[in-house]
Design a protein around this motif. Sequence first.
Motif, PDB file in Angstrom:
ATOM      1  N   ASP A  27       0.999  -1.257  -0.043  1.00  0.00           N
ATOM      2  CA  ASP A  27       0.065   0.121   0.048  1.00  0.00           C
ATOM      3  C   ASP A  27       1.036   0.998  -0.008  1.00  0.00           C
ATOM      4  N   ALA A  28      -0.048   2.141  -0.185  1.00  0.00           N
ATOM      5  CA  ALA A  28       0.943   3.844  -1.046  1.00  0.00           C
ATOM      6  C   ALA A  28       1.623   3.741   0.687  1.00  0.00           C
ATOM      7  N   GLU A  59       2.325  11.651  -5.685  1.00  0.00           N
ATOM      8  CA  GLU A  59       2.532  11.481  -7.287  1.00  0.00           C
ATOM      9  C   GLU A  59       4.022  10.217  -6.721  1.00  0.00           C
ATOM     10  N   LYS A  60       5.150  10.567  -5.667  1.00  0.00           N
ATOM     11  CA  LYS A  60       5.652   8.728  -5.385  1.00  0.00           C
ATOM     12  C   LYS A  60       4.999   8.230  -4.410  1.00  0.00           C
ATOM     13  N   ALA A  61       4.277   9.126  -3.694  1.00  0.00           N
ATOM     14  CA  ALA A  61       3.405   7.778  -2.990  1.00  0.00           C
ATOM     15  C   ALA A  61       2.772   7.171  -3.747  1.00  0.00           C
ATOM     16  N   ASP A  63       3.727   5.565  -6.849  1.00  0.00           N
ATOM     17  CA  ASP A  63       3.958   5.253  -7.742  1.00  0.00           C
ATOM     18  C   ASP A  63       5.729   4.446  -6.943  1.00  0.00           C
ATOM     19  N   PHE A  64       5.481   4.168  -5.508  1.00  0.00           N
ATOM     20  CA  PHE A  64       5.824   3.895  -4.884  1.00  0.00           C
ATOM     21  C   PHE A  64       7.116   2.239  -4.944  1.00  0.00           C
ATOM     22  N   GLY A  65       5.648   1.223  -4.516  1.00  0.00           N
ATOM     23  CA  GLY A  65       6.768   0.078  -5.329  1.00  0.00           C
ATOM     24  C   GLY A  65       7.510  -0.065  -6.745  1.00  0.00           C
ATOM     25  N   ALA A  66       6.959   0.229  -7.781  1.00  0.00           N
ATOM     26  CA  ALA A  66       7.406   0.312  -8.854  1.00  0.00           C
ATOM     27  C   ALA A  66       8.700   1.138  -8.734  1.00  0.00           C
ATOM     28  N   ARG A  67       9.066   2.997  -8.351  1.00  0.00           N
ATOM     29  CA  ARG A  67       9.771   2.785  -7.682  1.00  0.00           C
ATOM     30  C   ARG A  67      11.510   2.624  -7.517  1.00  0.00           C
ATOM     31  N   LEU A  68      11.036   2.205  -6.886  1.00  0.00           N
ATOM     32  CA  LEU A  68      12.104   1.198  -6.158  1.00  0.00           C
ATOM     33  C   LEU A  68      12.696   0.243  -7.076  1.00  0.00           C
ATOM     34  N   GLN A  69      11.958  -0.542  -7.561  1.00  0.00           N
ATOM     35  CA  GLN A  69      12.615  -1.537  -8.531  1.00  0.00           C
ATOM     36  C   GLN A  69      13.199  -0.731  -9.341  1.00  0.00           C
ATOM     37  N   ARG A  70      12.406   0.256 -10.064  1.00  0.00           N
ATOM     38  CA  ARG A  70      13.219   1.101 -11.614  1.00  0.00           C
ATOM     39  C   ARG A  70      14.606   1.075 -10.696  1.00  0.00           C
ATOM     40  N   ASP A  71      14.991   1.948  -8.892  1.00  0.00           N
ATOM     41  CA  ASP A  71      15.848   2.673  -9.196  1.00  0.00           C
ATOM     42  C   ASP A  71      17.068   1.583  -9.262  1.00  0.00           C
ATOM     43  N   LEU A  72      17.021   1.124  -8.320  1.00  0.00           N
ATOM     44  CA  LEU A  72      17.617  -0.720  -7.898  1.00  0.00           C
ATOM     45  C   LEU A  72      17.895  -1.255  -9.033  1.00  0.00           C
ATOM     46  N   ILE A  73      17.092  -1.145  -9.559  1.00  0.00           N
ATOM     47  CA  ILE A  73      17.463  -1.719 -11.907  1.00  0.00           C
ATOM     48  C   ILE A  73      18.572  -0.649 -11.989  1.00  0.00           C
ATOM     49  N   THR A  74      18.484   0.951 -11.544  1.00  0.00           N
ATOM     50  CA  THR A  74      19.431   1.549 -12.652  1.00  0.00           C
ATOM     51  C   THR A  74      20.506   1.732 -12.110  1.00  0.00           C
ATOM     52  N   ALA A  75      20.360   1.293 -10.901  1.00  0.00           N
ATOM     53  CA  ALA A  75      21.681   1.807  -9.847  1.00  0.00           C
ATOM     54  C   ALA A  75      22.935   0.464  -9.867  1.00  0.00           C
ATOM     55  N   THR A  76      22.149  -0.389 -10.042  1.00  0.00           N
ATOM     56  CA  THR A  76      23.063  -1.886  -9.972  1.00  0.00           C
ATOM     57  C   THR A  76      23.278  -2.419 -11.075  1.00  0.00           C
ATOM     58  N   ALA A 107      15.387  -7.758  -0.617  1.00  0.00           N
ATOM     59  CA  ALA A 107      15.028  -7.116  -0.216  1.00  0.00           C
ATOM     60  C   ALA A 107      13.485  -7.482   0.622  1.00  0.00           C
ATOM     61  N   SER A 108      13.574  -6.847   1.652  1.00  0.00           N
ATOM     62  CA  SER A 108      12.212  -6.925   2.072  1.00  0.00           C
ATOM     63  C   SER A 108      11.633  -5.360   2.399  1.00  0.00           C
ATOM     64  N   TYR A 109      10.145  -5.300   3.060  1.00  0.00           N
ATOM     65  CA  TYR A 109       9.957  -3.817   3.670  1.00  0.00           C
ATOM     66  C   TYR A 109       8.193  -4.028   3.892  1.00  0.00           C
ATOM     67  N   ALA A 110       8.384  -4.080   5.352  1.00  0.00           N
ATOM     68  CA  ALA A 110       7.223  -4.093   6.160  1.00  0.00           C
ATOM     69  C   ALA A 110       6.606  -2.243   5.926  1.00  0.00           C
ATOM     70  N   PHE A 111       5.051  -2.043   6.092  1.00  0.00           N
ATOM     71  CA  PHE A 111       4.294  -1.041   6.596  1.00  0.00           C
ATOM     72  C   PHE A 111       3.325  -1.527   7.805  1.00  0.00           C
ATOM     73  N   ASP A 112       4.010  -0.713   8.889  1.00  0.00           N
ATOM     74  CA  ASP A 112       2.785  -1.115  10.215  1.00  0.00           C
ATOM     75  C   ASP A 112       1.948   0.025  10.791  1.00  0.00           C
ATOM     76  N   GLY A 113       1.675   0.817   9.348  1.00  0.00           N
ATOM     77  CA  GLY A 113       0.705   1.741   9.303  1.00  0.00           C
ATOM     78  C   GLY A 113       1.260   3.134   7.485  1.00  0.00           C
ATOM     79  N   PRO A 114       0.003   4.502   7.300  1.00  0.00           N
ATOM     80  CA  PRO A 114       0.686   4.843   6.359  1.00  0.00           C
ATOM     81  C   PRO A 114       1.975   5.428   7.079  1.00  0.00           C
ATOM     82  N   GLN A 115       2.863   5.463   8.113  1.00  0.00           N
ATOM     83  CA  GLN A 115       3.131   6.708   8.167  1.00  0.00           C
ATOM     84  C   GLN A 115       4.920   5.622   8.885  1.00  0.00           C
ATOM     85  N   HIS A 116       4.722   4.778   8.781  1.00  0.00           N
ATOM     86  CA  HIS A 116       6.341   3.827   9.549  1.00  0.00           C
ATOM     87  C   HIS A 116       6.073   2.593   8.635  1.00  0.00           C
TER      88      HIS A 116
END
Length: 148
Positions: A27-28, A59-61, A63-76, A107-116
């Motif tokens: 979730d964003a 806008e960033k929120a 596209d959160f997940g897709a943005r990270l995957q694109r950035d990691l592929i570009t960065a590595t 890599a893994s990410y977990a949100f315990d709410g939309p603010q953390h």
Amino acid sequence: MRRRLTFIACSFAVALVLAAGVALAADAPQPGQWEIASKTERSGVVKTRPLRTTCMTPEKARDFGARLQRDLITATGTCKSIEPRKTDTGMSWSIQCAPEMPLRATASYAFDGPQHYVATVKSETSFAGKTMASTLTVEGRRIGECPK
């Protein structure tokens, strides 16, 4: 030596992307000003980066997940994201690199709410018969509205 430098460069690139406040979630996150804390552990040595803040626009929120995957592929460079798995609170995936760079990462990410959120990137490579492992932990929390 080249592999070691490549491993360090890739680890640094991943750290930069994450420290910039880009994260992945099912979730964003809530748009606003976010405080990002990160630390890297390599060979038993822990390095903590200074706290930083970033403005998460709507806008960033979205596209959160897709943005990270694109950035990691570009960065590595020669690496790609594989096996993405959504969870109830986030997502995880593996990073696969070209044969000349034997880097394995998850890599893994977990949100315990939309603010953390808490994120972890674990990477491992072999060089000259030695295995080098690194763990990057990033914690982000929303601290208010973006400055105007």
